[in-house]
Write a protein that holds these residues in place. Structure first.
Motif, PDB file in Angstrom:
ATOM      1  N   LEU A 136      94.543 -58.149  29.142  1.00 35.72           N
ATOM      2  CA  LEU A 136      93.196 -58.222  28.588  1.00 35.72           C
ATOM      3  C   LEU A 136      93.149 -59.170  27.389  1.00 35.72           C
ATOM      4  CD1 LEU A 136      92.044 -54.478  28.641  1.00 35.72           C
ATOM      5  CD2 LEU A 136      91.892 -56.207  30.453  1.00 35.72           C
ATOM      6  N   LYS A 137      92.014 -59.837  27.232  1.00 37.29           N
ATOM      7  CA  LYS A 137      91.804 -60.680  26.054  1.00 37.29           C
ATOM      8  C   LYS A 137      91.187 -59.874  24.916  1.00 37.29           C
ATOM      9  CE  LYS A 137      93.117 -64.579  27.976  1.00 37.29           C
ATOM     10  NZ  LYS A 137      94.325 -65.308  27.509  1.00 37.29           N
ATOM     11  N   ASN A 138      90.258 -58.997  25.273  1.00 36.25           N
ATOM     12  CA  ASN A 138      89.599 -58.137  24.294  1.00 36.25           C
ATOM     13  C   ASN A 138      89.554 -56.711  24.841  1.00 36.25           C
ATOM     14  OD1 ASN A 138      88.610 -60.083  22.146  1.00 36.25           O
ATOM     15  ND2 ASN A 138      87.674 -60.991  23.965  1.00 36.25           N
ATOM     16  N   LYS A 139      89.440 -55.753  23.938  1.00 35.72           N
ATOM     17  CA  LYS A 139      89.424 -54.354  24.348  1.00 35.72           C
ATOM     18  C   LYS A 139      88.292 -53.634  23.623  1.00 35.72           C
ATOM     19  CE  LYS A 139      94.451 -54.576  24.810  1.00 35.72           C
ATOM     20  NZ  LYS A 139      95.756 -54.047  24.366  1.00 35.72           N
ATOM     21  N   PRO A 140      87.517 -52.826  24.349  1.00 40.37           N
ATOM     22  CA  PRO A 140      87.607 -52.553  25.778  1.00 40.37           C
ATOM     23  C   PRO A 140      86.995 -53.669  26.621  1.00 40.37           C
ATOM     24  CG  PRO A 140      85.816 -51.301  24.842  1.00 40.37           C
ATOM     25  CD  PRO A 140      86.486 -51.991  23.689  1.00 40.37           C
ATOM     26  N   THR A 141      87.310 -53.639  27.906  1.00 40.19           N
ATOM     27  CA  THR A 141      86.839 -54.636  28.866  1.00 40.19           C
ATOM     28  C   THR A 141      86.325 -53.919  30.110  1.00 40.19           C
ATOM     29  OG1 THR A 141      88.313 -56.405  28.125  1.00 40.19           O
ATOM     30  CG2 THR A 141      87.577 -56.503  30.407  1.00 40.19           C
ATOM     31  N   ARG A 142      85.197 -54.421  30.649  1.00 41.98           N
ATOM     32  CA  ARG A 142      84.621 -53.828  31.860  1.00 41.98           C
ATOM     33  C   ARG A 142      84.970 -54.690  33.067  1.00 41.98           C
ATOM     34  NH1 ARG A 142      78.481 -52.562  31.508  1.00 41.98           N
ATOM     35  NH2 ARG A 142      78.295 -54.836  31.447  1.00 41.98           N
ATOM     36  N   LEU A 143      85.523 -54.070  34.114  1.00 41.65           N
ATOM     37  CA  LEU A 143      85.889 -54.792  35.329  1.00 41.65           C
ATOM     38  C   LEU A 143      84.674 -54.957  36.245  1.00 41.65           C
ATOM     39  CD1 LEU A 143      88.757 -54.213  34.312  1.00 41.65           C
ATOM     40  CD2 LEU A 143      89.416 -53.786  36.679  1.00 41.65           C
ATOM     41  N   LEU A 144      84.506 -56.169  36.760  1.00 42.78           N
ATOM     42  CA  LEU A 144      83.408 -56.462  37.684  1.00 42.78           C
ATOM     43  C   LEU A 144      83.886 -56.594  39.123  1.00 42.78           C
ATOM     44  CD1 LEU A 144      81.433 -59.110  35.583  1.00 42.78           C
ATOM     45  CD2 LEU A 144      81.120 -56.619  35.655  1.00 42.78           C
ATOM     46  N   ASN A 145      84.958 -57.384  39.333  1.00 45.11           N
ATOM     47  CA  ASN A 145      85.478 -57.527  40.691  1.00 45.11           C
ATOM     48  C   ASN A 145      86.946 -57.927  40.655  1.00 45.11           C
ATOM     49  OD1 ASN A 145      85.666 -60.523  40.700  1.00 45.11           O
ATOM     50  ND2 ASN A 145      83.432 -60.434  40.646  1.00 45.11           N
ATOM     51  N   ALA A 146      87.603 -57.751  41.800  1.00 43.54           N
ATOM     52  CA  ALA A 146      89.001 -58.146  41.973  1.00 43.54           C
ATOM     53  C   ALA A 146      89.073 -59.169  43.091  1.00 43.54           C
ATOM     54  CB  ALA A 146      89.859 -56.928  42.317  1.00 43.54           C
ATOM     55  N   ASN A 147      90.006 -60.118  42.969  1.00 41.35           N
ATOM     56  CA  ASN A 147      90.084 -61.230  43.913  1.00 41.35           C
ATOM     57  C   ASN A 147      91.542 -61.501  44.281  1.00 41.35           C
ATOM     58  OD1 ASN A 147      87.109 -62.368  43.567  1.00 41.35           O
ATOM     59  ND2 ASN A 147      87.914 -61.901  41.543  1.00 41.35           N
ATOM     60  N   PHE A 148      91.764 -61.814  45.566  1.00 42.31           N
ATOM     61  CA  PHE A 148      93.099 -62.053  46.094  1.00 42.31           C
ATOM     62  C   PHE A 148      93.030 -63.276  47.008  1.00 42.31           C
ATOM     63  CE2 PHE A 148      91.990 -57.622  45.644  1.00 42.31           C
ATOM     64  CZ  PHE A 148      93.000 -57.108  44.838  1.00 42.31           C
ATOM     65  N   ASN A 149      93.740 -64.348  46.641  1.00 40.61           N
ATOM     66  CA  ASN A 149      93.661 -65.593  47.406  1.00 40.61           C
ATOM     67  C   ASN A 149      94.701 -65.614  48.531  1.00 40.61           C
ATOM     68  OD1 ASN A 149      91.507 -67.152  46.286  1.00 40.61           O
ATOM     69  ND2 ASN A 149      92.728 -67.430  44.440  1.00 40.61           N
ATOM     70  N   VAL A 150      94.209 -65.613  49.772  1.00 43.12           N
ATOM     71  CA  VAL A 150      95.066 -65.631  50.953  1.00 43.12           C
ATOM     72  C   VAL A 150      95.423 -67.074  51.299  1.00 43.12           C
ATOM     73  CG1 VAL A 150      95.207 -65.061  53.412  1.00 43.12           C
ATOM     74  CG2 VAL A 150      94.054 -63.500  51.816  1.00 43.12           C
ATOM     75  N   ALA A 151      96.723 -67.368  51.423  1.00 45.53           N
ATOM     76  CA  ALA A 151      97.164 -68.704  51.844  1.00 45.53           C
ATOM     77  C   ALA A 151      97.030 -68.853  53.354  1.00 45.53           C
ATOM     78  CB  ALA A 151      98.606 -68.957  51.417  1.00 45.53           C
ATOM     79  N   TYR A 152      97.449 -67.827  54.094  1.00 42.99           N
ATOM     80  CA  TYR A 152      97.233 -67.792  55.547  1.00 42.99           C
ATOM     81  C   TYR A 152      97.401 -66.365  56.057  1.00 42.99           C
ATOM     82  CZ  TYR A 152     102.392 -67.933  55.711  1.00 42.99           C
ATOM     83  OH  TYR A 152     103.730 -67.675  55.522  1.00 42.99           O
TER      84      TYR A 152
END
Length: 275
Positions: A136-152
């Motif tokens: 985290l850069k600052n606290k507290p922090t609210r999560l909006l979404n998670a992302n996972f980059n698929v190569a194949y």
């Protein structure tokens, strides 16, 4: 003699809610710290292969919102139908800013969809999991979404669970999940991002954490280890990543050769947040 009976056997059973006797989906089942494990399907049915287990080894059966059970392999062989009792989830108190103060949106993690490296999961067993530490850069922090980059992805449709784990004081992942529901993702993406909306969870954090993707279902012939890979590369940020072979296995910190000029291997998992 009893210990030898567990070799090269498969236990087939079902996991049920102890109160309602309804099947529980996507339950984690595995021999502790041995890399022998699996995940129950949508109907609570499972098959646990025991090639490297002993009858006296301990099997842990766990699901979010239920009290985990510890059983000897020989007990599970004798009674493969396992019941889990519901358990109240205790939420850790977090100091929350007023809603209007979460104005700055930022990306945390290794957001490099065009990085040249790839990283595969560590096994073909259900429950194999891969994750990256998010600072985290600052606290507290609210999560909006998670992302996972698929190569194949040449496996076809796959089912994953998104997990967020609390870190131990030494920076390694614990087994405590910060999401209070199972976030299940079914996808056929062959290349590109898997994006998951976390705004319904209203998850506000005041600590670094580990974001993971766990393989929990798909075609019987899916060879996840050889036919699925995520984008990876090198970076300066402190986003260590970890692997585990299957349910209930130990976490292993990933290492990809020598570090170049202070740069560390990274996997392209990241979150969008507000702080």
């Amino acid at each position: 003699m009893v210990a030898a009976l567990a070799q090269a056997q498969t236990i087939t059973g079902t996991v049920l809610d102890a109160k309602t006797h309804e099947p529980l989906p996507y339950v984690n089942i595995g021999v502790l710290r041995k890399g022998v494990g699996t995940v129950a399907n949508e109907l609570g049915a499972y098959q646990l292969r025991l090639e490297t287990a002993q009858a006296t080894d301990t099997v842990r059966v766990s699901s979010l919102g239920y009290r985990p059970r510890l059983l000897r392999v020989q007990e599970l062989q004798q009674r493969p139908a396992v019941e889990l009792s519901p358990e109240a989830v205790v939420l850790r108190e977090v100091k929350v800013k007023a809603k209007g103060l979460y104005k700055r949106t930022r990306v945390l993690g290794f957001n490099k969809p065009d990085a040249s490296g790839t990283l595969s999961m560590s096994s073909n067993d259900l429950g194999t999991e891969i994750g990256s530490v998010i600072n985290l850069k600052n606290k507290p922090t609210r999560l909006l979404n998670a992302n996972f980059n698929v190569a194949y992805n040449q496996s076809g449709p796959l089912t994953f669970r998104v997990n967020i784990y609390r870190l131990l004081p030494n920076g390694k992942p614990s087994e405590e999940k910060l999401l209070r529901r199972d976030v299940i993702v079914k996808t056929s993406v062959e290349k590109g991002p898997i994006s998951v909306d976390l705004t319904p969870d209203q998850l506000i954090l005041d600590e670094d954490f580990m974001l993971t993707l766990e393989w929990i279902g798909g075609p019987e012939n899916a060879k996840v280890k050889s036919q699925l890979a995520f984008v990876a590369g090198l970076g300066y940020a402190n986003n260590d990543f970890y692997l585990r072979q299957t349910s209930q296995a130990s976490w292993e910190r990933a290492s990809v050769g020598a570090v170049l000029a202070g740069m560390q291997p990274k996997i392209s998992f990241y979150v969008t947040v507000q702080d």
